[in-house]
Design an enzyme around this catalytic site. Structure first.
Site, PDB file in Angstrom:
ATOM      1  N   ALA A  67       0.863  -1.187   0.000  1.00  0.00           N
ATOM      2  CA  ALA A  67       0.000   0.000   0.000  1.00  0.00           C
ATOM      3  C   ALA A  67       0.894   1.230   0.000  1.00  0.00           C
ATOM      4  O   ALA A  67       2.052   1.172   0.430  1.00  0.00           O
ATOM      5  CB  ALA A  67      -0.886  -0.014   1.237  1.00  0.00           C
ATOM      6  N   GLY A 110       0.688  -5.113   0.596  1.00  0.00           N
ATOM      7  CA  GLY A 110      -0.439  -5.131  -0.331  1.00  0.00           C
ATOM      8  C   GLY A 110      -0.037  -5.655  -1.704  1.00  0.00           C
ATOM      9  O   GLY A 110      -0.876  -6.176  -2.442  1.00  0.00           O
ATOM     10  N   GLU A 113      -0.343  -9.226  -1.393  1.00  0.00           N
ATOM     11  CA  GLU A 113      -1.783  -9.543  -1.356  1.00  0.00           C
ATOM     12  C   GLU A 113      -2.378  -9.465  -2.768  1.00  0.00           C
ATOM     13  O   GLU A 113      -3.229 -10.271  -3.135  1.00  0.00           O
ATOM     14  CB  GLU A 113      -2.495  -8.578  -0.402  1.00  0.00           C
ATOM     15  CG  GLU A 113      -2.119  -8.862   1.054  1.00  0.00           C
ATOM     16  CD  GLU A 113      -2.655  -7.819   2.017  1.00  0.00           C
ATOM     17  OE1 GLU A 113      -2.350  -6.619   1.823  1.00  0.00           O
ATOM     18  OE2 GLU A 113      -3.369  -8.190   2.955  1.00  0.00           O
ATOM     19  N   GLU A 133       3.962  -5.409   7.071  1.00  0.00           N
ATOM     20  CA  GLU A 133       3.070  -4.448   7.738  1.00  0.00           C
ATOM     21  C   GLU A 133       3.374  -4.336   9.223  1.00  0.00           C
ATOM     22  O   GLU A 133       3.234  -3.268   9.829  1.00  0.00           O
ATOM     23  CB  GLU A 133       1.599  -4.870   7.550  1.00  0.00           C
ATOM     24  CG  GLU A 133       1.068  -4.705   6.134  1.00  0.00           C
ATOM     25  CD  GLU A 133       1.263  -5.931   5.267  1.00  0.00           C
ATOM     26  OE1 GLU A 133       2.106  -6.791   5.622  1.00  0.00           O
ATOM     27  OE2 GLU A 133       0.593  -6.027   4.219  1.00  0.00           O
TER      28      GLU A 133
HETATM   29  N1  DAK Z   1       4.551   3.459  -0.097  1.00  0.00           N
HETATM   30  C1  DAK Z   1       4.938   4.684  -0.490  1.00  0.00           C
HETATM   31  N2  DAK Z   1       6.133   4.957  -0.999  1.00  0.00           N
HETATM   32  C2  DAK Z   1       7.010   3.939  -1.095  1.00  0.00           C
HETATM   33  C3  DAK Z   1       6.676   2.631  -0.700  1.00  0.00           C
HETATM   34  C4  DAK Z   1       5.378   2.408  -0.193  1.00  0.00           C
HETATM   35  N3  DAK Z   1       4.934   1.197   0.162  1.00  0.00           N
HETATM   36  N4  DAK Z   1       7.753   1.851  -0.929  1.00  0.00           N
HETATM   37  C5  DAK Z   1       8.700   2.630  -1.450  1.00  0.00           C
HETATM   38  N5  DAK Z   1       8.258   3.893  -1.547  1.00  0.00           N
HETATM   39  C6  DAK Z   1       8.975   5.063  -2.029  1.00  0.00           C
HETATM   40  C7  DAK Z   1      10.010   5.519  -1.018  1.00  0.00           C
HETATM   41  O1  DAK Z   1       9.423   6.305  -0.019  1.00  0.00           O
HETATM   42  C8  DAK Z   1      10.960   6.295  -1.913  1.00  0.00           C
HETATM   43  O2  DAK Z   1      10.392   7.555  -2.163  1.00  0.00           O
HETATM   44  P1  DAK Z   1      11.302   8.897  -2.128  1.00  0.00           P
HETATM   45  O3  DAK Z   1      11.991   8.874  -0.821  1.00  0.00           O
HETATM   46  O4  DAK Z   1      12.230   8.719  -3.313  1.00  0.00           O
HETATM   47  O5  DAK Z   1      10.301   9.980  -2.316  1.00  0.00           O
HETATM   48  C9  DAK Z   1      10.928   5.486  -3.211  1.00  0.00           C
HETATM   49  O6  DAK Z   1       9.721   4.736  -3.179  1.00  0.00           O
HETATM   50  C10 DAK Z   1      12.079   4.513  -3.315  1.00  0.00           C
HETATM   51  O7  DAK Z   1      12.091   3.738  -2.137  1.00  0.00           O
HETATM   52  P2  DAK Z   1      13.447   3.176  -1.506  1.00  0.00           P
HETATM   53  O8  DAK Z   1      14.518   4.193  -1.610  1.00  0.00           O
HETATM   54  O9  DAK Z   1      13.111   2.649  -0.169  1.00  0.00           O
HETATM   55  O10 DAK Z   1      13.781   2.009  -2.550  1.00  0.00           O
HETATM   56  P3  DAK Z   1      14.648   0.711  -2.333  1.00  0.00           P
HETATM   57  O11 DAK Z   1      14.775   0.103  -3.683  1.00  0.00           O
HETATM   58  O12 DAK Z   1      15.916   1.018  -1.578  1.00  0.00           O
HETATM   59  O13 DAK Z   1      13.782  -0.250  -1.387  1.00  0.00           O
HETATM   60  C11 DAK Z   1      11.731  -1.415  -0.767  1.00  0.00           C
HETATM   61  C12 DAK Z   1      12.636  -0.860  -1.918  1.00  0.00           C
HETATM   62  C13 DAK Z   1      10.463  -1.904  -1.430  1.00  0.00           C
HETATM   63  C14 DAK Z   1      12.439  -2.578  -0.069  1.00  0.00           C
HETATM   64  C15 DAK Z   1      11.473  -0.291   0.269  1.00  0.00           C
HETATM   65  O14 DAK Z   1      11.047   0.875  -0.442  1.00  0.00           O
HETATM   66  C16 DAK Z   1      10.430  -0.652   1.278  1.00  0.00           C
HETATM   67  O15 DAK Z   1      10.701  -1.338   2.265  1.00  0.00           O
HETATM   68  N6  DAK Z   1       9.185  -0.165   1.053  1.00  0.00           N
HETATM   69  C17 DAK Z   1       8.088  -0.331   2.007  1.00  0.00           C
HETATM   70  C18 DAK Z   1       7.597  -1.774   2.033  1.00  0.00           C
HETATM   71  C19 DAK Z   1       6.436  -1.931   3.021  1.00  0.00           C
HETATM   72  O16 DAK Z   1       6.563  -1.708   4.230  1.00  0.00           O
HETATM   73  N7  DAK Z   1       5.307  -2.369   2.503  1.00  0.00           N
HETATM   74  C20 DAK Z   1       4.090  -2.585   3.288  1.00  0.00           C
HETATM   75  C21 DAK Z   1       3.249  -1.344   3.234  1.00  0.00           C
HETATM   76  S1  DAK Z   1       1.776  -1.522   4.233  1.00  0.00           S
HETATM   77  C22 DAK Z   1      -5.746  -2.256   3.058  1.00  0.00           C
HETATM   78  C23 DAK Z   1      -5.217  -2.941   2.000  1.00  0.00           C
HETATM   79  C24 DAK Z   1      -3.835  -3.175   1.959  1.00  0.00           C
HETATM   80  C25 DAK Z   1      -3.047  -2.707   2.965  1.00  0.00           C
HETATM   81  C26 DAK Z   1      -3.569  -2.030   4.050  1.00  0.00           C
HETATM   82  C27 DAK Z   1      -4.958  -1.785   4.122  1.00  0.00           C
HETATM   83  N8  DAK Z   1      -7.168  -2.003   3.106  1.00  0.00           N
HETATM   84  C28 DAK Z   1      -8.008  -2.364   1.893  1.00  0.00           C
HETATM   85  C29 DAK Z   1      -7.769  -1.558   4.270  1.00  0.00           C
HETATM   86  C30 DAK Z   1      -1.619  -2.952   2.837  1.00  0.00           C
HETATM   87  C31 DAK Z   1      -0.699  -2.357   3.651  1.00  0.00           C
HETATM   88  C32 DAK Z   1       0.699  -2.344   3.224  1.00  0.00           C
HETATM   89  O17 DAK Z   1       1.061  -2.887   2.189  1.00  0.00           O
END
Ligand code: DAK
Length: 259
Positions: A67, A110, A113, A133
């Site tokens: 997400a 997500g 998912e 998450e």
């Molecule tokens: N959201 C927003 N921006 C993101 C992002 C994300 N999930 N992932 C990466 N970015 C952005 C970073 O902020 C960065 O932006 P700037 O700083 O350049 O502005 C850019 O993408 C590059 O990111 P990185 O520099 O971190 O890139 P790397 O290649 O070094 O690392 C990475 C890639 C994917 C390992 C890392 O970016 C990372 O860990 N990202 C977050 C992964 C994460 O925690 N995902 C879970 C998110 S929570 C729902 C449905 C679904 C959900 C919830 C509710 N409902 C229907 C109610 C789901 C929730 C989730 O998925």
């Protein structure tokens, strides 16, 4: 012609519609706009008889990083109440045609998912699957707690969701999360070949097979068997069944029309 900004929707070829997530600057994070476009593209694909299978991919480096955390952070309780994302997820869930995910790189939260909403996952050896998450103090919100346990069993699902650790493609393959692992540069090609094979089958039989398999997650065995029996009987009325059988007897390739 529908205009999209967060996804790339190719012209269908050989019955296969390729949809690519296209937010490289945010690692294909699933913002509401992206999910809305995906919902719209799938709705059109569902209606278009020339499209038999949809192939969903990210980029060569990332399928989707989950997400959009920045968007989520900005939502207060009222914002969450008005949130349209659950409707978009519902639409993806109910897409009636075969949906194949081709996964390279990160497939997280997500994003994982979304891949699990697909009927088949083909992954490159570089794929990294995870539900991180928990690191944000939340839990999966698009069915991860339910679909992952069904895909890989309790212990591994618990490990991934409670620890936030990732697994690679080979482990995902042996756990049953993915159907096939290929060299990263071949993922899309291989997934497309599989999609084309499936696109050559009877659309009615495909739809009923998908419905019957998915119903196994919702119902007891007796009910699932009943659904299968009725679907089997229903297919007896289709021209495609006649065509399939005739083609076998006449030693030729069947031409399924979806009638
Ligand atoms: N959201 C927003 N921006 C993101 C992002 C994300 N999930 N992932 C990466 N970015 C952005 C970073 O902020 C960065 O932006 P700037 O700083 O350049 O502005 C850019 O993408 C590059 O990111 P990185 O520099 O971190 O890139 P790397 O290649 O070094 O690392 C990475 C890639 C994917 C390992 C890392 O970016 C990372 O860990 N990202 C977050 C992964 C994460 O925690 N995902 C879970 C998110 S929570 C729902 C449905 C679904 C959900 C919830 C509710 N409902 C229907 C109610 C789901 C929730 C989730 O998925």
């Amino acid at each position: 012609m529908t205009a999209y900004s967060e996804i790339l929707v190719d012209t269908p070829q050989n019955g296969v519609q390729l949809i690519r997530l296209n937010r490289p600057q945010a690692r294909n994070a699933l913002c509401t706009a992206l999910l809305g476009e995906l919902d719209a593209a799938l709705a059109l694909a569902a209606e278009n008889d020339d499209i038999r299978v949809v192939l969903l991919s990210g980029s060569e480096k990332v399928f989707a990083a989950g997400a959009d955390i920045k968007e989520m952070a900005a939502l207060d309780a009222v914002g969450l109440w008005k949130d349209r994302r659950p409707q978009h997820w519902q639409a993806i869930r109910h897409f009636p045609k075969p949906l194949i995910a081709a996964v390279n790189g990160y497939c997280l939260g997500g994003g994982m998912e979304l891949a699990m909403h697909a009927d088949i996952i083909v992954a490159g050896t570089d794929a990294r699957f995870g539900q991180p998450e928990i690191n944000l103090g939340i839990i999966p919100g698009a069915g991860g707690t339910q679909r992952l346990v069904r895909a890989v069993g309790k212990s591994l699902a618990m490990k991934l969701i409670l620890s936030g650790q990732f697994i690679g493609a080979e482990e995902a393959l042996s756990a049953g999360l993915v159907a096939e692992v290929t060299q990263p540069e071949l993922t899309l090609k291989r997934a497309n070949a599989l999609a084309e094979t499936i696109a050559g089958k009877s659309p009615i039989a495909l739809r009923l097979a998908k419905e019957a398999i998915l119903s196994s997650f919702e119902s007891p065995l007796s009910q699932g068997l009943e659904l299968e029996r009725k679907a089997f009987l229903f297919l007896a009325a289709s021209q495609d069944r006649q065509e399939g059988i005739n083609a076998f007897l006449e030693k030729r390739t069947p031409k399924f029309t979806g009638q």
